[in-house]
Scaffold this active site. Structure first.
Site, PDB file in Angstrom:
ATOM      1  N   THR A   1       0.825  -1.210   0.000  1.00  0.00           N
ATOM      2  CA  THR A   1       0.000   0.000   0.000  1.00  0.00           C
ATOM      3  C   THR A   1       0.857   1.257   0.000  1.00  0.00           C
ATOM      4  OG1 THR A   1      -1.783  -1.139   1.166  1.00  0.00           O
ATOM      5  CG2 THR A   1      -1.799   1.258   1.254  1.00  0.00           C
ATOM      6  N   CYS A   2       1.946   1.212   0.756  1.00  0.00           N
ATOM      7  CA  CYS A   2       2.822   2.374   0.862  1.00  0.00           C
ATOM      8  C   CYS A   2       3.435   2.723  -0.497  1.00  0.00           C
ATOM      9  CB  CYS A   2       3.928   2.110   1.879  1.00  0.00           C
ATOM     10  SG  CYS A   2       3.312   1.561   3.480  1.00  0.00           S
TER      11      CYS A   2
END
Length: 246
Positions: free
Chosen positions: A50-51
């Site tokens: 996600t990052c």
């Protein structure tokens, strides 16, 4: 125990050992925050899905709009060492974001955001959150809900920008499929530049992205083929008509 909302409080006083140009450089929270308006987003780890796919790239993409709306700097914080953060910065679209390694977790702990992720083999890491800091004082925090996993609902760049200025205009972004030596491609890129629309260019060749790929994506075999904000526009003539309507 609920993660604390520290709005109205000062950020923790921490010194971060960083590696810059093959030298150790200590960066203090005073240097980052004093006399400045700073957006901070903190995340569980560099290179995590996600990052890398969403959180960091979107802050980087919207950075010019943040800067137009009074933000001096955007900082990404993670409990990783400086070597990992430097490699991640080199791997990511992060030219507009400053990556700070909270290697010992001191800043995250001082924020009350250091959490145990031993179940993932991560050890102690930061909970995902974002905040707006003015002259070292936290004005606003967006803290992800305390549910299992890695929620990503409120600490995103769009939510922060909407808080700072609900009427802020998000920049258009384009993708141009092109070939070397194509005059129509050059014309299309020039039109996008004149319209202040940032674009990425994907070269069509016999290796990598081919004409077959282009047909699959745009149902066309000629270049350029242009997409703006995910919408298919077409070739250079269609782009000219699209921009004339703006």
């Amino acid at each position: 125990m609920a993660l604390p909302n520290r709005e109205g409080q000062s950020v923790p006083n921490v010194t971060f050992p960083t590696r810059q140009n093959n030298q150790w450089v200590n960066v203090t929270t005073d240097e980052i925050f004093k006399g400045k308006t700073v957006v901070v987003f903190s995340l569980p780890g560099a290179f995590t899905p996600t990052c890398s796919s969403t959180h960091l790239p979107r802050y980087n993409e919207l950075a010019p709009v943040f800067f137009e709306n009074g933000v001096d700097e955007i900082v990404c914080m993670s409990v990783n060492d400086t070597f990992v953060m430097n490699e991640w910065a080199a791997d990511q679209e992060a030219d507009n974001v400053r990556l700070i390694p909270d290697g010992n977790g001191e800043f995250s702990e001082g924020m009350g955001m250091l959490v145990n992720k031993e179940d993932l083999g991560f050890g102690m890491r930061s909970w995902r959150y974002s905040m707006l800091v003015k002259d070292g004082v936290i004005e606003k925090m967006f803290i992800e809900p305390e549910v299992p996993g890695d929620p990503f609902e409120v600490s995103d760049a769009d939510t922060m920008l909407s808080y700072i200025n609900p009427n802020a205009k998000h920049p258009s972004v384009a993708t141009v499929f092109s070939k070397d030596g194509c005059p129509f491609c050059a014309k299309a890129k020039s039109m996008l530049e004149d319209a202040n629309i940032h674009y990425e260019e994907i070269k069509v060749s016999h290796s990598g992205v081919t004409s077959r790929t282009l047909r699959a994506v745009a149902n066309a075999g000629t270049v350029p083929q242009i997409f703006i904000d995910g919408e298919y526009v077409g070739g250079s003539e269609e782009l000219e008509a699209y921009l004339a309507k703006k």
